[in-house]
Design an enzyme around this catalytic site. Sequence first.
Site, PDB file in Angstrom:
ATOM      1  N   GLU A 423      37.432 -11.492  12.087  1.00 53.04           N
ATOM      2  CA  GLU A 423      36.586 -11.962  13.107  1.00 53.04           C
ATOM      3  C   GLU A 423      36.082 -11.015  13.587  1.00 53.04           C
ATOM      4  O   GLU A 423      35.868  -9.673  14.687  1.00 53.04           O
ATOM      5  CB  GLU A 423      37.559 -12.893  14.529  1.00 53.04           C
ATOM      6  N   GLU A 499      43.360 -18.432   7.860  1.00 55.28           N
ATOM      7  CA  GLU A 499      44.339 -18.897   9.131  1.00 55.28           C
ATOM      8  C   GLU A 499      44.008 -20.405   8.855  1.00 55.28           C
ATOM      9  O   GLU A 499      43.080 -21.347   8.824  1.00 55.28           O
ATOM     10  CB  GLU A 499      43.949 -18.781   9.669  1.00 55.28           C
TER      11      GLU A 499
END
Length: 995
Positions: A423, A499
């Site tokens: 991220e 994820e």
Amino acid sequence: MTITHETVAVPDGVVAPRFRPPAGASSATTVSLDGDWRFRLFPHPDTGVDRAEPGEDWDRLAVPGHWQLAGAPHSWPYGVPEYNNKLFPFPIEPPHVPDDNPTGEYRTTLRLPADWPEGGRTLLRFEGVDSWFQVSLDGELLATSHGSRLPTEIDLTDRLRPGTDHLLAVRVTKWSAMSYAEDQDQWWLSGIFRSVSLEHRPAGALDDVRVHAAYDHATGTGTLRVDAASVVGAGLDAVAAQVTVPELGLAAASGEEIRAAVEPWSAERPRLYDVVVTTDTETVTLSVGFRTVSIEDGVFLVNGRPVKLRGVNRHEFDPLRGRSVTPERMLEDVLLMKRHHINAVRTSHYPPHPHFLDLCDRHGLYVIDENDLETHGFEDERGWEGNPVNDPDWTEVLVDRVTRMVRRDGHHASIVLWSLGNEAGGGINVPAMADAVRALDPSRPIHYEGDWSSEHVDVYSRMYAESEHVDLIGQGIEPALERADADARRRGMPFLQCEYAHAMGNGPGGLSDYDALFDRYPRLMGGFIWEWIDHGLTRTDADGNLFSAYGGDFGERFHDGTFIADGLLLPDRTPSPGLLETAAVFAPVRIDAQPDGTLLVRNRYAFRDTSHAELRWTLHRGEEELASGLLDLVLEAGAEAVVRPPADLALPEPGDAPVWWTLRAVQQKADALEEAWLETGFVLGAGQLLLVEPAPLVAPSGRVTTGADGGYVAGPARFDRRGDLRSLAGREVHAFRVDGWRAPTDNDRRAGMWRGLSDAEVWRSTSMHLLAERKAGVAVSEAGALEIDARIAGPTTRAGFATRYTWQPVTDAPDAVELVVDIQPEGRWPESVARLGVLLALDEPRAVDAGVRWTGLGPDESYADSRAAALGGAWEHSVADWQTRYTHPQENGARRGVTSAVLSFADGSGLRIDSGEVTIGGRPQVGFELSLRPWSDEALDRAAHPHELVPDGRLWLHLDAAQHGVGSAACGPGVLPNAQLHVAPVRMRLRFTTL
Ligand code: GAL
């Protein structure tokens, strides 16, 4: 240039990064500097303390450790931990950080041991310091460094005199420009949190050892080449070394390729060979695995076979020590993963302590090693404006970070992918990092989820993609990228969910749905559950109770609350039901019931047949075993077979419990590669068939009698004249009515990624949390049953449940009464309801001590979309153990498919509940869902931590036809249609018997 903590520059005064052999693997001398150091905390980086100040009268602080946790769990002498997910807890103005910037001054005395070798170099090594630090010796500033989860080495050769004490001073700031690049979702914790050592590096030492150990699956040949280099000046120069593999009788020079027939390394069979690398001055013995990672036709392969990564994201975490984890904790994590069929770990979101990787090599876990980089807080700032990842001023720093990781860890067989970070958005520094990694190690594919078009990486990665979308990707028909060339490239890549299945609180739901897709499509290479462990830090409350603290529990003004508690393990490493579910879903030998009444047995190992497992079946009614046997079946890797109970198996007549045929793949003995973790009778997979449903309850035909007070008596049930149930089985009844609500789970409370309202908000919109009952009529029927009509509804809405409760005593069984509940929903209903069934609260001062035995699914909780681990059988618990103590209290503990339950109270009395017909929307199902608590749902909902829940003198029971699934909406998709509970007419027949 003056370098400060606000400077964006690579570390200064440090030695070129080198590889990290396992502890004890090198013949070179090292000495640990871990221990109590002198310490003082200052409010600003400008501490005003002289570098030559020895700090003799300062505090003592353990190194390694975080200063915020020095007094845990009782006191916080150096400031408290703070939890933020993505948003920066300070203004975004890189490279600046707040003036209020706690800064630790550390002091220790260095003295070379008397037997310290002559010659060579002496390095001071830090394995990890959070976040920015300066190192001085004897008052002179020598180096500044950063990269919290990366090593730093400083050359002290010419400065240390044998037999002399030297003053080592380290100044560490909490915040620095680097905090912008280390914005991972975790506690902000500072200090020298990994070990410190002095390392002797002989001249011509093995500073960099690159191991190229490949495996050719077609020929069974291992290829080994070891490149060795020594640090010379600021760089590395090749050095000639001898390489031997004693077990294989091989010897070669460094740089030379040797071949031999070997057993390959995989997570399933982590076969390692000692490889001894020697120069005149140093010998290093490495545990090397031969294996090849490749991508062919868009499929991820290990040693030529498709491998699915069934993984977890692991942060380093210890409830008392934070990220300063001990080797014992690391081992515990690895063994727990192995015992729960997890075969892969992403080191979210930074390189772990290097010893963890040694353990992954040894015990067999595929690893994605991730760079220490996250800049997530920029995302909400006008779409990544000012993001370091797209800033040329940061290129050198980010490349430095990622290459330090690759250099440190490149020799580990377990690492199958490098990850550039998490991220951190896109931009020019993504290709810069990717190029640097490829230049150092072309043998492993590169991962970075933030590169959505996958332009610079080798695998297509997403997080929390819905299963519908994953299905499209599996088929290769996902929506196209704008640029045709980029689209074509990405379409040729394997797909990874870096994820998914957010394990916050009660959940994840829907894991099986994803896993089925991973099996179905070769392109899907699996995924990593978010995440391994709840980061609940242990602390005491004002009364001295220990509890697991999350965001806000340290008085942080700006924090992300419970979002830190989203793991498969509770903070003390107790497996949550989510981990048991994971083990069942990830089972290497999957055994699944088929609609045609057979079991499908699938060997999901990539490299092993099932000859190490026994396929044992039992025919059982509850706990009573009726027959048992072994199936004579060995499946090759990847093979499957349909099995059914033996044709001559005699089935009993229906009785009071269902009869199951349960098949388990059981491994009795561990071989040398498994003995560290495999327990006797280890279950590799289990499944079952329901062969005989329980006999229907005999229809009751007793008559209700009227009491002197105008009330009614139906066997053990007593009612007042209004039809309110006042006592059951001799116990006062505090509540009895239809219910549709539950104490929302963390998943219920959040809207998920693609929806407007959360489930909890939806339920509130129909006031399900405020239900009350209005009686509409009480009558005794001609057949002698007590018929109570009622309407259950909450304020502000027309939606409600028109309900008839029919109570009838059972002839010849004065202690028994039967209840039929007919629920007819009225009005307009939103898309889901939490539960449909009845709530019953009985007086019981010692409810926690009550025992419960039940036939149904168990032994642990299960929900409509997390039920792979639950098996039909007979189980037993106390009410205390029935509760799952999620770090943040919420709905828990449902046991499904219950056909009978026996409650035994502390005073010796008991109550049996049997189930007859249960239908939802006319569809029949076996048994009901049982929940038991010593407190109400409202109390459960209000509690912020488990220790705040206090038994209220009642036993609260839910007897439900069904509950809504749990989903993964805390971060990801909500409950899938196959597990949603929609409002529908319900009929439940239950029998209560006093014991
Ligand atoms: C992801 C992130 C993780 C964690 C998770 C939510 O977006 O990569 O670090 O924050 O969400 O728990």
